[in-house]
Design a protein around this motif. Structure first.
Motif, PDB file in Angstrom:
ATOM      1  N   ILE A  73     -50.858 119.993 -76.518  1.00 43.64           N
ATOM      2  CA  ILE A  73     -52.169 120.655 -76.491  1.00 43.64           C
ATOM      3  C   ILE A  73     -52.528 121.158 -77.885  1.00 43.64           C
ATOM      4  N   ALA A  74     -51.533 121.737 -78.552  1.00 45.86           N
ATOM      5  CA  ALA A  74     -51.768 122.255 -79.901  1.00 45.86           C
ATOM      6  C   ALA A  74     -52.163 121.141 -80.869  1.00 45.86           C
ATOM      7  N   LYS A  75     -51.469 119.995 -80.795  1.00 43.09           N
ATOM      8  CA  LYS A  75     -51.714 118.905 -81.733  1.00 43.09           C
ATOM      9  C   LYS A  75     -52.988 118.133 -81.404  1.00 43.09           C
ATOM     10  N   LEU A  76     -53.228 117.866 -80.133  1.00 46.74           N
ATOM     11  CA  LEU A  76     -54.342 117.003 -79.748  1.00 46.74           C
ATOM     12  C   LEU A  76     -55.661 117.757 -79.576  1.00 46.74           C
ATOM     13  N   VAL A  77     -55.587 119.057 -79.300  1.00 51.04           N
ATOM     14  CA  VAL A  77     -56.811 119.811 -79.038  1.00 51.04           C
ATOM     15  C   VAL A  77     -57.009 120.966 -80.014  1.00 51.04           C
ATOM     16  N   ILE A  78     -56.081 121.907 -80.018  1.00 48.31           N
ATOM     17  CA  ILE A  78     -56.267 123.146 -80.783  1.00 48.31           C
ATOM     18  C   ILE A  78     -56.393 122.883 -82.282  1.00 48.31           C
ATOM     19  N   ARG A  84     -61.391 121.612 -87.716  1.00 49.06           N
ATOM     20  CA  ARG A  84     -62.775 121.138 -87.600  1.00 49.06           C
ATOM     21  C   ARG A  84     -62.906 119.617 -87.616  1.00 49.06           C
ATOM     22  N   THR A  85     -61.806 118.919 -87.431  1.00 52.65           N
ATOM     23  CA  THR A  85     -61.887 117.455 -87.342  1.00 52.65           C
ATOM     24  C   THR A  85     -62.530 117.031 -86.033  1.00 52.65           C
ATOM     25  N   ILE A  86     -62.594 117.961 -85.086  1.00 49.88           N
ATOM     26  CA  ILE A  86     -63.233 117.658 -83.811  1.00 49.88           C
ATOM     27  C   ILE A  86     -64.720 117.382 -84.018  1.00 49.88           C
ATOM     28  N   LEU A  87     -65.289 117.944 -85.111  1.00 57.95           N
ATOM     29  CA  LEU A  87     -66.705 117.732 -85.401  1.00 57.95           C
ATOM     30  C   LEU A  87     -67.003 116.253 -85.652  1.00 57.95           C
ATOM     31  N   ASP A 228     -69.701 125.802 -79.572  1.00 58.93           N
ATOM     32  CA  ASP A 228     -69.780 125.324 -80.954  1.00 58.93           C
ATOM     33  C   ASP A 228     -68.380 125.049 -81.449  1.00 58.93           C
ATOM     34  N   ALA A 229     -68.123 123.865 -81.977  1.00 60.00           N
ATOM     35  CA  ALA A 229     -66.786 123.505 -82.479  1.00 60.00           C
ATOM     36  C   ALA A 229     -66.350 124.405 -83.594  1.00 60.00           C
ATOM     37  N   ILE A 230     -67.295 125.001 -84.344  1.00 55.42           N
ATOM     38  CA  ILE A 230     -66.959 125.890 -85.433  1.00 55.42           C
ATOM     39  C   ILE A 230     -66.634 127.269 -84.912  1.00 55.42           C
TER      40      ILE A 230
END
Length: 230
Positions: A73-78, A84-87, A228-230
């Motif tokens: 969870i930490a590596k793939l999501v958090i 901010r790579t999720i952006l 917001d991802a940020i």
């Protein structure tokens, strides 16, 4: 969804997870054998039936891979949110909900698969070791082994839901330590083993924790569009 799952697996190169699981199985087997052997001599932890052996194995496996799930969870999501790579992913013409759902689905799939396989491996190794080096004062038969491994599967499935609980704590401040630290708290509750009061075999608690984990995952997916991802 299948394509997203394949992309996630390629992106994060999960070979480390497989290697970690193999090492964990070896360590769990060694620890379980040592604990039961010492307990038989000291009498600190009464192991009187083969069910006691498999409950201890199941508890050890589930505890280990609930923590492993928190690392996933930490590596793939958090970390995606924290860095901010999720952006970048959210800029793709794909639903945010599907992106997060694919990550959580991959985590759940890896967790339940690893738990089931690890239960079989650790129980099998204990079965073989006990043949050559008697650890318990009773015989473990092949039929007992098969029956107990099958009975471990529902608990592994329930623990997969439980393993998603750390997502809530990690998402609050996008904190990796909170994610992994909360998994230890979950393990302390869900995998508590005591011959007198054993929470690890208390089905209502296991199902309740699994339900909480599934609800947290559902809310996390549903709220993705509004956060917001940020």
């Amino acid at each position: 969804m299948l394509k997203l799952l394949k992309l996630e697996m390629k992106k994060f190169n999960l070979h480390w997870y497989v290697k970690g699981a193999i090492i964990a199985n070896i360590i769990i087997t060694a620890v379980v054998c040592s604990v039961i052997y010492i307990a038989q001599r000291e009498g600190d932890l009464p192991i009187s039936t083969y069910q006691d052996v498999y409950v201890l194995i199941g508890a050890s496996v589930r505890a280990t891979f609930i923590v492993f799930a928190s690392v996933l969870i930490a590596k793939l999501v958090i970390e995606e949110y924290k860095n901010r790579t999720i952006l970048i992913m959210f800029s793709y013409p794909i639903s945010r909900k599907k992106l997060i759902a694919s990550k959580l689905t991959l985590i759940a799939f890896l967790t339940v698969s690893t738990m089931i396989v690890s239960n079989i491996v650790v129980a099998g190794l204990f079965f073989i070791i006990n043949i050559y080096i008697p650890i318990v004062p009773f015989t473990l038969t092949a039929n007992q082994f098969i029956g107990e491994v099958i009975s471990m599967v529902p608990f592994a499935i329930a623990s997969t839901g439980t393993s998603l609980i750390p997502l809530y704590f990690g998402m609050r401040n996008h904190s990796v330590p909170a994610t992994i630290g909360s998994s230890l708290l979950v393990v302390a509750i869900a995998c508590s083993y005591n011959p007198e009061i054993s929470l690890v075999t208390f089905i209502p608690l296991q199902l309740g924790l699994a339900a909480v984990g599934v609800i947290i995952a559902y809310l996390g997916i549903r709220n993705t569009e509004n956060v917001d991802a940020i």
